[in-house]
Design a protein around this motif. Structure first.
Motif, PDB file in Angstrom:
ATOM      1  N   MET A  31      16.221 -22.638   4.987  1.00 20.78           N
ATOM      2  CA  MET A  31      17.481 -22.120   5.515  1.00 20.78           C
ATOM      3  C   MET A  31      17.882 -20.803   4.855  1.00 20.78           C
ATOM      4  SD  MET A  31      18.284 -24.126   7.872  1.00 20.78           S
ATOM      5  CE  MET A  31      19.941 -23.558   8.191  1.00 20.78           C
ATOM      6  N   ALA A  32      16.967 -20.207   4.118  1.00 21.24           N
ATOM      7  CA  ALA A  32      17.277 -18.990   3.371  1.00 21.24           C
ATOM      8  C   ALA A  32      17.075 -17.745   4.212  1.00 21.24           C
ATOM      9  CB  ALA A  32      16.401 -18.913   2.126  1.00 21.24           C
ATOM     10  N   GLY A  33      17.819 -16.715   3.889  1.00 19.49           N
ATOM     11  CA  GLY A  33      17.500 -15.386   4.377  1.00 19.49           C
ATOM     12  C   GLY A  33      16.316 -14.863   3.572  1.00 19.49           C
ATOM     13  N   VAL A  34      15.361 -14.247   4.249  1.00 19.86           N
ATOM     14  CA  VAL A  34      14.177 -13.744   3.563  1.00 19.86           C
ATOM     15  C   VAL A  34      13.868 -12.344   4.076  1.00 19.86           C
ATOM     16  CG1 VAL A  34      13.189 -16.044   3.234  1.00 19.86           C
ATOM     17  CG2 VAL A  34      12.573 -14.724   5.265  1.00 19.86           C
ATOM     18  N   GLY A  35      13.102 -11.601   3.297  1.00 19.17           N
ATOM     19  CA  GLY A  35      12.769 -10.259   3.752  1.00 19.17           C
ATOM     20  C   GLY A  35      11.699  -9.610   2.909  1.00 19.17           C
ATOM     21  N   TRP A  36      11.219  -8.509   3.419  1.00 15.37           N
ATOM     22  CA  TRP A  36      10.258  -7.651   2.716  1.00 15.37           C
ATOM     23  C   TRP A  36      10.833  -6.237   2.651  1.00 15.37           C
ATOM     24  CZ3 TRP A  36       5.875  -9.234   0.327  1.00 15.37           C
ATOM     25  CH2 TRP A  36       5.384 -10.500   0.659  1.00 15.37           C
ATOM     26  N   TYR A  37      10.703  -5.660   1.471  1.00 10.94           N
ATOM     27  CA  TYR A  37      11.091  -4.272   1.243  1.00 10.94           C
ATOM     28  C   TYR A  37       9.887  -3.536   0.660  1.00 10.94           C
ATOM     29  CZ  TYR A  37      16.047  -5.371   1.903  1.00 10.94           C
ATOM     30  OH  TYR A  37      17.256  -5.739   2.433  1.00 10.94           O
ATOM     31  N   ARG A  38       9.950  -2.219   0.703  1.00 11.75           N
ATOM     32  CA  ARG A  38       8.875  -1.434   0.099  1.00 11.75           C
ATOM     33  C   ARG A  38       9.449  -0.193  -0.554  1.00 11.75           C
ATOM     34  NH1 ARG A  38       5.750   0.697   5.600  1.00 11.75           N
ATOM     35  NH2 ARG A  38       7.356   2.222   6.260  1.00 11.75           N
ATOM     36  N   THR A  90       1.764   3.154   2.649  1.00 11.12           N
ATOM     37  CA  THR A  90       1.424   2.958   1.244  1.00 11.12           C
ATOM     38  C   THR A  90       2.689   2.835   0.406  1.00 11.12           C
ATOM     39  OG1 THR A  90      -0.662   4.171   1.420  1.00 11.12           O
ATOM     40  CG2 THR A  90       0.351   4.033  -0.764  1.00 11.12           C
ATOM     41  N   ALA A  91       2.788   1.731  -0.342  1.00 10.91           N
ATOM     42  CA  ALA A  91       3.977   1.458  -1.148  1.00 10.91           C
ATOM     43  C   ALA A  91       3.767   0.159  -1.922  1.00 10.91           C
ATOM     44  CB  ALA A  91       5.210   1.324  -0.254  1.00 10.91           C
ATOM     45  N   VAL A  92       4.705  -0.106  -2.812  1.00 11.18           N
ATOM     46  CA  VAL A  92       4.793  -1.431  -3.420  1.00 11.18           C
ATOM     47  C   VAL A  92       5.726  -2.263  -2.539  1.00 11.18           C
ATOM     48  CG1 VAL A  92       5.556  -2.766  -5.405  1.00 11.18           C
ATOM     49  CG2 VAL A  92       4.391  -0.574  -5.747  1.00 11.18           C
ATOM     50  N   TYR A  93       5.217  -3.406  -2.099  1.00  9.98           N
ATOM     51  CA  TYR A  93       5.962  -4.289  -1.218  1.00  9.98           C
ATOM     52  C   TYR A  93       6.504  -5.473  -2.016  1.00  9.98           C
ATOM     53  CZ  TYR A  93       4.299  -1.800   2.894  1.00  9.98           C
ATOM     54  OH  TYR A  93       4.054  -0.836   3.852  1.00  9.98           O
ATOM     55  N   SER A  94       7.784  -5.741  -1.840  1.00  5.69           N
ATOM     56  CA  SER A  94       8.428  -6.836  -2.558  1.00  5.69           C
ATOM     57  C   SER A  94       9.133  -7.760  -1.574  1.00  5.69           C
ATOM     58  CB  SER A  94       9.457  -6.295  -3.555  1.00  5.69           C
ATOM     59  OG  SER A  94       8.864  -5.453  -4.514  1.00  5.69           O
ATOM     60  N   CYS A  95       9.068  -9.038  -1.860  1.00  3.87           N
ATOM     61  CA  CYS A  95       9.799  -9.989  -1.022  1.00  3.87           C
ATOM     62  C   CYS A  95      11.121 -10.343  -1.694  1.00  3.87           C
ATOM     63  CB  CYS A  95       8.978 -11.236  -0.726  1.00  3.87           C
ATOM     64  SG  CYS A  95       8.674 -12.285  -2.142  1.00  3.87           S
ATOM     65  N   VAL A  96      12.059 -10.773  -0.878  1.00  3.46           N
ATOM     66  CA  VAL A  96      13.372 -11.195  -1.363  1.00  3.46           C
ATOM     67  C   VAL A  96      13.757 -12.465  -0.617  1.00  3.46           C
ATOM     68  CG1 VAL A  96      14.555  -9.698   0.292  1.00  3.46           C
ATOM     69  CG2 VAL A  96      15.756 -10.493  -1.752  1.00  3.46           C
ATOM     70  N   VAL A  97      14.367 -13.370  -1.354  1.00  3.56           N
ATOM     71  CA  VAL A  97      14.843 -14.626  -0.783  1.00  3.56           C
ATOM     72  C   VAL A  97      16.288 -14.822  -1.209  1.00  3.56           C
ATOM     73  CG1 VAL A  97      14.592 -17.131  -0.829  1.00  3.56           C
ATOM     74  CG2 VAL A  97      12.561 -15.698  -0.699  1.00  3.56           C
TER      75      VAL A  97
END
Length: 116
Positions: A31-38, A90-97
């Protein structure tokens, strides 16, 4: 303690594909909001794709149609399928929850390099 472990980054040629994974422990993502950023060198962090707690994916215009975000609650894992990769991806990709709507938890990041 919430921990996120990302994997799947690497070196790929333009036009190639990669799938990033982000496995959570200490919380559930169902039920969490999730995402990817770079974040690319010398640039600000950019939102790539998110799924809100209401459930609909949202993509940045730079990746829409090429990237797909998904989550598997049985594996407590968030994915980012990246197709038709470009040099500018090209980047560093990070996930967030965000399990509760109050606190964001971040992974350590995984490097994606698109190069010929």
């Amino acid at each position: 303690q919430v921990q996120l472990v990302e994997s799947g980054g690497g070196l790929v040629q333009p036009g190639g594909s990669l799938r990033l994974s982000c496995t959570a422990s200490g919380t559930t993502i169902s039920m969490a909001g999730v995402g990817w950023y770079r974040q690319a060198p010398g640039k600000q962090r950019e939102r790539v794709a998110t799924i809100s707690r209401g459930g609909r994916p949202v993509y940045s215009t730079s990746v829409e149609g090429r990237f797909t975000i998904s989550k598997d609650s049985t594996k407590n894992t968030v994915y980012l399928q990246m197709n038709s990769l470009k040099l500018e991806d090209t980047a560093v990709y990070s996930c967030v929850v965000n399990p509760t709507g109050w606190t964001d938890y971040w992974g350590q990041g995984t490097q994606v390099t698109v190069s010929s």
